[in-house]
Design a protein around this motif. Structure first.
Motif, PDB file in Angstrom:
ATOM      1  N   ILE A 386     -26.408  17.791  72.382  1.00  7.00           N
ATOM      2  CA  ILE A 386     -25.645  17.625  73.614  1.00  7.00           C
ATOM      3  C   ILE A 386     -25.383  18.982  74.271  1.00  7.00           C
ATOM      4  O   ILE A 386     -25.133  19.059  75.477  1.00  7.00           O
ATOM      5  N   VAL A 387     -25.465  20.049  73.479  1.00  6.04           N
ATOM      6  CA  VAL A 387     -25.297  21.395  74.038  1.00  6.04           C
ATOM      7  C   VAL A 387     -26.463  21.712  74.971  1.00  6.04           C
ATOM      8  O   VAL A 387     -26.278  22.265  76.058  1.00  6.04           O
ATOM      9  N   TRP A 388     -27.693  21.369  74.563  1.00  5.09           N
ATOM     10  CA  TRP A 388     -28.867  21.559  75.422  1.00  5.09           C
ATOM     11  C   TRP A 388     -28.703  20.750  76.711  1.00  5.09           C
ATOM     12  O   TRP A 388     -28.986  21.234  77.796  1.00  5.09           O
ATOM     13  N   TYR A 389     -28.260  19.518  76.556  1.00  7.62           N
ATOM     14  CA  TYR A 389     -28.099  18.647  77.715  1.00  7.62           C
ATOM     15  C   TYR A 389     -27.006  19.175  78.643  1.00  7.62           C
ATOM     16  O   TYR A 389     -27.140  19.141  79.867  1.00  7.62           O
ATOM     17  N   GLY A 390     -25.932  19.680  78.061  1.00  3.91           N
ATOM     18  CA  GLY A 390     -24.827  20.201  78.856  1.00  3.91           C
ATOM     19  C   GLY A 390     -25.174  21.461  79.611  1.00  3.91           C
ATOM     20  O   GLY A 390     -24.605  21.733  80.675  1.00  3.91           O
ATOM     21  N   MET A 391     -26.121  22.244  79.063  1.00  2.00           N
ATOM     22  CA  MET A 391     -26.519  23.484  79.725  1.00  2.00           C
ATOM     23  C   MET A 391     -27.049  23.227  81.133  1.00  2.00           C
ATOM     24  O   MET A 391     -26.887  24.044  82.038  1.00  2.00           O
ATOM     25  N   ALA A 392     -27.674  22.067  81.325  1.00  2.00           N
ATOM     26  CA  ALA A 392     -28.241  21.748  82.641  1.00  2.00           C
ATOM     27  C   ALA A 392     -27.159  21.611  83.708  1.00  2.00           C
ATOM     28  O   ALA A 392     -27.417  21.824  84.896  1.00  2.00           O
TER      29      ALA A 392
END
Length: 455
Positions: A386-392
């Motif tokens: 979810i960290v990767w997804y949140g970076m967007a």
């Protein structure tokens, strides 16, 4: 178990594997962004199928047809994600660039991809790689792997095929390991059908599976008394990534000095291949960069670093792994898979960076019930995507506190539960043995009394 029950168990086992396979295919073909709600739903579905299969595998007879069916599904499970093209930022782009640097006579430990001086080494694809401002983070064994694979075909597809081959070789070794130990070979699906294995190898193409293969060979070889092969394989694993160095205490008094010298020679020789003649750069791979600058999902490291220094925190992690290996050497046999998994897990828990694919090193040893807490860890850790997804959307590069508590709290809780359960079983076994001894002594005394009474 009658024939009909065997068939029903196998059918349900294959159905559970098919559910997990379909969920992973959904992630790939559906183009689900890592960490998105739909990704987490698919990963959860894959984990559910895996969990059902774990329950059914010990109850399913390992006939020739059952093993063949499981093997076919194991391969099929990997085909859809392996066909997915990689995007920008994939680690495989660094693998290709490092190989290109080597073939051009440039040390990957000196060359910085962003430096215009090395622009000619790039392809349109490698220009999309991440961390272009630092030299290679991969040790010499990994570099030789990159070069060997790309010398056949320079593409991420070739790298994926090679890594999936390593993955399938691990599954094959586990089948032989289980069979030689008199256990059900179908339990190899505890590794082969683990969602994190399929996602991080066939889908994302991470190098760690090659190191995991080396350590699996080392463990199986030592269990079979083949010290030369075991030591050589462990040296290869350390040359791919440093993590398995904490396993060295497992070899204490199980190998001779000649074996240790052989392993040291292999490791030293690999490093000499990449040693800078000018002495400016030592090919240490990821160690210095990780300790100095990289941080992700490592709460233990951050806590120790807060009150000391990064290098002291790193030393604590290595010490934890070595101490765990010493304990495993005292308590478990060389052929017990748990003895190999827990030292690496202890070191990983204290690492500054704990990406999901780092847990690939642990997965071959899930054929032991003593690794159940680590298996749970692999089920939970994909949630950090979810960290990767949140970076967007501009979220910080950090695992939320609540998620860290879930991940590591579950790991600690499951470990405590396992230790207590094992202790209770040992106490029960001791009590039964003591009762049997007392009962045997009483029977012997009665026999003596009867003999004297008869006289």
């Amino acid at each position: 178990m009658n024939r009909q029950s065997e068939i029903i168990n196998l059918q349900f086992l294959l159905a559970a594997g098919a559910v997990a396979s379909a969920a992973i295919a959904w992630i790939g073909f559906g183009g689900l962004p890592l960490g998105s709600p739909r990704f987490l739903a698919a990963a959860g579905l894959a984990a559910a199928g895996y969990g059902v299969a774990l329950v059914l595998a010990p109850r399913t007879a390992c006939t020739r047809w059952a093993l063949l069916a499981v093997a076919i599904l194991t391969i099929f499970m990997r085909v859809p994600p392996a066909m997915i093209p990689v995007g920008g930022g994939s680690d495989m782009l660094r693998y290709i660039w490092d190989a290109r640097a080597q073939r051009a006579g440039v040390s990957p430990y000196v060359a910085v991809p962003a430096n215009p001086q090395y622009a000619h080494l790039h392809t349109p694809q490698t220009r999309k790689m991440n961390n272009t401002n630092i030299p290679s983070p991969y040790p010499p064994g990994a570099q030789l792997f990159f070069r060997a694979v790309t010398s056949i075909h320079e593409s991420t597809t070739a790298l994926k095929i090679a890594l999936v081959a390593c993955d399938l070789m691990i599954a094959g070794i586990l089948v032989f390991w289980l069979r030689s130990a008199g256990r059900n070979p179908l339990l190899a699906m505890a590794y082969a059908w683990n969602p994190i294995v399929v996602l991080e190898v066939a889908h994302s193409g991470h190098l760690d599976v090659a190191g995991a293969l080396a350590v699996t060979i080392a463990a199986f070889a030592l269990a079979r008394g083949r010290q030369w092969l075991s030591v050589g394989a462990l040296a290869a694993g350390i040359a791919i990534k440093f993590l398995p160095i904490v396993l060295l205490p497992l070899y204490w008094k199980r190998v001779r000095i000649a074996h240790a010298a052989f392993g040291a020679a292999i490791l030293g020789g690999l490093y000499l291949l990449f040693l800078d003649p000018r002495g400016d750069t030592v090919p240490l791979g990821s160690v210095t960069n990780m300790v100095r600058t990289f941080r992700f999902n490592g709460p233990v490291f951050k806590a120790i670093e807060f009150v000391s220094t990064p290098w002291l925190a790193a030393g604590v992690g290595v010490t934890a792994g070595l101490a765990c290996a010493i304990l495993m050497r005292q308590r478990l046999a060389a052929g017990d898979p748990a003895a190999w998994a827990w030292p690496m897990a202890a070191a990983l828990v204290c690492s500054p960076v704990i990406y999901p694919w780092y847990l690939l090193w642990l997965t071959p040893f899930f054929i032991s019930a003593l690794t159940a807490p680590l298996m749970l860890w692999t089920i939970l850790i994909p949630t950090v995507y979810i960290v990767w997804y949140g970076m967007a959307s501009g979220a910080p590069w950090a695992v939320p506190i609540w998620l860290g508590l879930l991940e590591f709290g579950s790991l600690v809780g499951a470990t405590i539960w396992m230790i207590r359960r094992r202790r209770d079983r040992l106490q029960l076994a001791y009590a039964v043995a003591a009762n049997q001894k007392i009962g045997g002594d009483d029977r012997q005394q009665h026999a003596v009394d009867d003999e004297h009474g008869g006289r």
